[in-house]
Enzyme design. Structure first.
Site, PDB file in Angstrom:
ATOM      1  N   LYS A 180      29.966  -8.733  61.414  1.00 42.09           N
ATOM      2  CA  LYS A 180      30.640  -7.744  60.562  1.00 42.09           C
ATOM      3  C   LYS A 180      32.096  -7.475  60.966  1.00 42.09           C
ATOM      4  CE  LYS A 180      26.602  -5.342  58.947  1.00 42.09           C
ATOM      5  NZ  LYS A 180      25.777  -4.149  58.874  1.00 42.09           N
TER       6      LYS A 180
ATOM      7  N   SER B  56      14.913 -10.625  57.419  1.00 46.86           N
ATOM      8  CA  SER B  56      15.534  -9.805  56.360  1.00 46.86           C
ATOM      9  C   SER B  56      14.712  -9.770  55.072  1.00 46.86           C
ATOM     10  CB  SER B  56      16.928 -10.350  56.045  1.00 46.86           C
ATOM     11  OG  SER B  56      17.452  -9.654  54.936  1.00 46.86           O
TER      12      SER B  56
ATOM     13  N   ALA C 110      27.526   0.586  69.567  1.00 43.15           N
ATOM     14  CA  ALA C 110      28.937   0.646  69.193  1.00 43.15           C
ATOM     15  C   ALA C 110      29.327  -0.589  68.386  1.00 43.15           C
ATOM     16  CB  ALA C 110      29.812   0.766  70.440  1.00 43.15           C
TER      17      ALA C 110
ATOM     18  N   ALA D 156      27.503  -1.426  62.622  1.00 48.80           N
ATOM     19  CA  ALA D 156      26.764  -0.352  61.938  1.00 48.80           C
ATOM     20  C   ALA D 156      27.105   1.000  62.537  1.00 48.80           C
ATOM     21  CB  ALA D 156      25.261  -0.623  62.055  1.00 48.80           C
TER      22      ALA D 156
HETATM   23  N1  LIG Z   1      19.241  -0.253  57.493  1.00 51.26           N
HETATM   24  C1  LIG Z   1      20.322  -0.912  57.226  1.00 51.26           C
HETATM   25  O1  LIG Z   1      20.726  -1.075  56.081  1.00 51.26           O
HETATM   26  C2  LIG Z   1      21.143  -1.468  58.349  1.00 51.26           C
HETATM   27  C3  LIG Z   1      22.470  -1.877  58.094  1.00 51.26           C
HETATM   28  C4  LIG Z   1      23.216  -2.363  59.157  1.00 51.26           C
HETATM   29  C5  LIG Z   1      22.652  -2.458  60.423  1.00 51.26           C
HETATM   30  N2  LIG Z   1      21.372  -2.055  60.611  1.00 51.26           N
HETATM   31  C6  LIG Z   1      20.758  -2.145  61.943  1.00 51.26           C
HETATM   32  O2  LIG Z   1      21.612  -1.538  62.883  1.00 51.26           O
HETATM   33  C7  LIG Z   1      21.554  -2.221  64.114  1.00 51.26           C
HETATM   34  C8  LIG Z   1      22.949  -2.601  64.628  1.00 51.26           C
HETATM   35  O3  LIG Z   1      23.584  -3.485  63.737  1.00 51.26           O
HETATM   36  P1  LIG Z   1      25.103  -3.962  63.993  1.00 51.26           P
HETATM   37  O4  LIG Z   1      25.512  -4.733  62.802  1.00 51.26           O
HETATM   38  O5  LIG Z   1      25.930  -2.807  64.429  1.00 51.26           O
HETATM   39  O6  LIG Z   1      24.937  -4.943  65.233  1.00 51.26           O
HETATM   40  P2  LIG Z   1      26.035  -5.360  66.320  1.00 51.26           P
HETATM   41  O7  LIG Z   1      27.404  -5.240  65.770  1.00 51.26           O
HETATM   42  O8  LIG Z   1      25.581  -6.667  66.870  1.00 51.26           O
HETATM   43  O9  LIG Z   1      25.866  -4.225  67.470  1.00 51.26           O
HETATM   44  C9  LIG Z   1      24.699  -4.150  68.195  1.00 51.26           C
HETATM   45  C10 LIG Z   1      24.723  -2.966  69.168  1.00 51.26           C
HETATM   46  O10 LIG Z   1      23.497  -2.983  69.890  1.00 51.26           O
HETATM   47  C11 LIG Z   1      23.767  -2.981  71.278  1.00 51.26           C
HETATM   48  N3  LIG Z   1      22.788  -3.795  71.993  1.00 51.26           N
HETATM   49  C12 LIG Z   1      22.419  -5.065  71.699  1.00 51.26           C
HETATM   50  N4  LIG Z   1      21.502  -5.483  72.594  1.00 51.26           N
HETATM   51  C13 LIG Z   1      21.301  -4.455  73.449  1.00 51.26           C
HETATM   52  C14 LIG Z   1      20.464  -4.278  74.599  1.00 51.26           C
HETATM   53  N5  LIG Z   1      19.644  -5.242  75.060  1.00 51.26           N
HETATM   54  N6  LIG Z   1      20.490  -3.089  75.236  1.00 51.26           N
HETATM   55  C15 LIG Z   1      21.305  -2.112  74.799  1.00 51.26           C
HETATM   56  N7  LIG Z   1      22.115  -2.214  73.745  1.00 51.26           N
HETATM   57  C16 LIG Z   1      22.117  -3.382  73.071  1.00 51.26           C
HETATM   58  C17 LIG Z   1      25.134  -3.589  71.422  1.00 51.26           C
HETATM   59  O11 LIG Z   1      25.666  -3.120  72.640  1.00 51.26           O
HETATM   60  P3  LIG Z   1      26.843  -3.930  73.426  1.00 51.26           P
HETATM   61  O12 LIG Z   1      28.128  -3.397  72.867  1.00 51.26           O
HETATM   62  O13 LIG Z   1      26.617  -3.557  74.828  1.00 51.26           O
HETATM   63  O14 LIG Z   1      26.633  -5.382  73.147  1.00 51.26           O
HETATM   64  C18 LIG Z   1      25.849  -3.032  70.191  1.00 51.26           C
HETATM   65  O15 LIG Z   1      26.318  -1.732  70.443  1.00 51.26           O
HETATM   66  C19 LIG Z   1      20.617  -3.405  63.857  1.00 51.26           C
HETATM   67  O16 LIG Z   1      19.324  -3.056  64.273  1.00 51.26           O
HETATM   68  C20 LIG Z   1      20.626  -3.587  62.368  1.00 51.26           C
HETATM   69  O17 LIG Z   1      19.425  -4.168  61.908  1.00 51.26           O
HETATM   70  C21 LIG Z   1      20.610  -1.564  59.598  1.00 51.26           C
END
Ligand SMILES: NC(=O)c1ccc[n+]([C@@H]2O[C@H](COP(=O)([O-])OP(=O)(O)OC[C@H]3O[C@@H](n4cnc5c(N)ncnc54)[C@H](OP(=O)(O)O)[C@@H]3O)[C@@H](O)[C@H]2O)c1
Length: 286
Positions: free
Chosen positions: A70, A18, A133, A136
Site C-alpha cells: 500500500k 481474501s 504502523a 491500514a
Molecule cells: N478489514 C479490512 O478491510 C482491512 C483493510 C486493510 C487491512 N486490514 C488488515 O489490517 C492488517 C494490517 O494491514 P496493513 O496493510 O497495514 O499491513 P502492513 O502495511 O504490512 O503492516 C503490518 C503491521 O503489522 C506489524 N506486524 C507484522 N508482523 C508482526 C509481528 N510478528 N509482530 C508484531 N507486529 C507485526 C508490522 O509491524 P512492523 O512495522 O514492525 O513490521 C506493521 O505495523 C492486516 O491484518 C490486514 O488484513 C483489513
C-alpha cells in the site's frame, strides 16, 4: 464494438485468504458490468514487473492493493487524490489509457463507517491506541485525526517505522497528541486504563501472536475495540467481547472499502447490502 471482459485485480502477497473476489464479482454481476475481479499474488521481486504488465493492458480497469504494497505503490502513480496523499497509503488505483495510474484510499471510508456502528462519530476528548504502523494503521490514524481525537498512541514492533508515522501525522495535525510506544503487553495494559478506543491493525498472519496474554480487567469500561481482521476472531476481539466491551471486526470495513473502490473505478453505485450478504455467506462456507 464488443469489448473484452475488463479486469480488476487485488495485488498483494500471500492473499489466498481474501474473500474480495466473491464480494466484488457479485457486485459486477448485479450492476451488469462485464468485469472480473482477480487475485494477483505477487512476491516483492516480481511486483514492479507485474505492475507494468497489468497497467499496460487495455483490459485493466484498475486494481486494489493490499499487504505489503500500500505504500510501495505510491512510487508508481501519476496522481493521487488528496486523502491518499494525506494518509500516505493507497488501496485503490484507477488505470487510464496510456498507463496513467491514479491512487485513492478507500480504507478510511471503511474505517469511518465501522466507527459509526460502535457509536464513534466524533473524537472530541477521546484517546485511542492503535497496534501496528502499516498502511491500514495510517488510514486509521488519519480517520481518527479527522474526527478530532484528542490523542492517538501507536504501539508498533519496529520503533523507527512508528516514529516516521508519528512525524508524518504530527505535521498535518499539530493540535492532536500523537505518540508511539513499543508493542509490549505491559504498554498495552498501561494504556487501556484510560483509552476510549483500541484498534488492532497488525498483519493478518501474526495477529494472534500479540498480545498472547490479555487482561482487559483494567480497561476503562467505556473502551471500544476495533480489530481490522475479519477471518478468524482474534484473541483480542474475543477477550473484549467476553468482557462485555463493545467490539467489532473488520468485515464492514472490507465491504465498505470495496463499495467505494467500485464506485471510483466504474462510476456506478454498488449494491452494498448484497455485497455484505455475499461476504458473510463466503465466510460461513469456509
Ligand atoms: N478489514 C479490512 O478491510 C482491512 C483493510 C486493510 C487491512 N486490514 C488488515 O489490517 C492488517 C494490517 O494491514 P496493513 O496493510 O497495514 O499491513 P502492513 O502495511 O504490512 O503492516 C503490518 C503491521 O503489522 C506489524 N506486524 C507484522 N508482523 C508482526 C509481528 N510478528 N509482530 C508484531 N507486529 C507485526 C508490522 O509491524 P512492523 O512495522 O514492525 O513490521 C506493521 O505495523 C492486516 O491484518 C490486514 O488484513 C483489513
Amino acid at each position: 464494438v464488443r469489448r473484452n471482459k475488463r479486469k480488476i485485480f487485488l495485488i498483494g502477497k500471500n492473499i489466498g485468504y481474501s474473500i474480495s473476489p466473491q464480494i466484488q464479482n457479485a457486485a459486477f454481476k448485479k450492476l451488469g458490468i462485464n468485469a472480473k475481479y482477480e487475485l494477483l499474488d505477487v512476491g516483492e521481486k516480481q511486483f514492479d514487473k507485474m505492475l507494468q504488465k497489468i497497467s499496460k493492458s487495455p483490459d485493466t480497469l484498475g486494481f486494489n492493493v493490499t499487504i505489503p504494497y500500500k505504500e510501495r505503490i505510491i512510487d508508481h502513480l501519476s496522481e493521487m487524490d488528496q486523502k491518499s496523499q494525506a494518509i500516505g497509503a493507497v488501496n485503490t488505483v484507477k488505470v487510464q489509457r496510456g498507463g496513467i495510474l491514479t491512487g485513492f484510499n478507500t480504507d478510511c471510508d471503511g474505517i469511518k463507517a465501522t466507527l459509526n456502528t460502535i457509536g464513534i462519530s466524533s473524537g472530541s476528548g477521546k484517546h485511542a491506541i492503535i497496534l501496528g504502523a502499516g498502511g491500514a494503521s495510517k488510514a486509521c490514524i488519519f480517520t481518527l485525526a479527522e474526527i478530532g481525537f484528542e490523542s492517538i498512541c501507536i504501539l508498533n514492533r519496529t520503533a523507527s517505522k512508528a516514529q516516521r508515522v508519528v512525524e508524518h501525522f504530527r505535521r498535518q495535525f499539530p493540535k492532536i497528541e500523537i505518540s508511539r510506544g513499543n508493542l509490549t503487553e505491559e504498554n498495552l495494559h498501561k494504556y487501556i486504563k484510560t483509552c476510549d478506543l483500541l484498534i488492532n491493525a497488525i498483519g493478518h498472519s501474526t495477529r494472534n501472536y500479540f498480545p498472547t496474554k490479555l487482561d482487559f480487567s483494567t480497561a476503562s469500561d467505556k473502551m471500544k475495540v476495533f480489530d481490522l481482521g475479519y477471518k478468524d476472531q482474534s484473541l483480542l476481539l474475543s477477550r473484549a467481547l467476553e468482557m462485555g466491551l463493545e467490539a467489532v471486526d473488520g468485515l464492514q470495513m472490507l465491504v465498505e472499502q470495496a463499495v467505494k473502490s467500485i464506485a471510483i473505478l466504474t462510476g456506478k453505485t454498488p449494491p452494498r447490502k448484497l455485497m455484505m450478504t455475499v461476504a458473510r455467506k463466503t465466510l460461513r462456507k469456509e
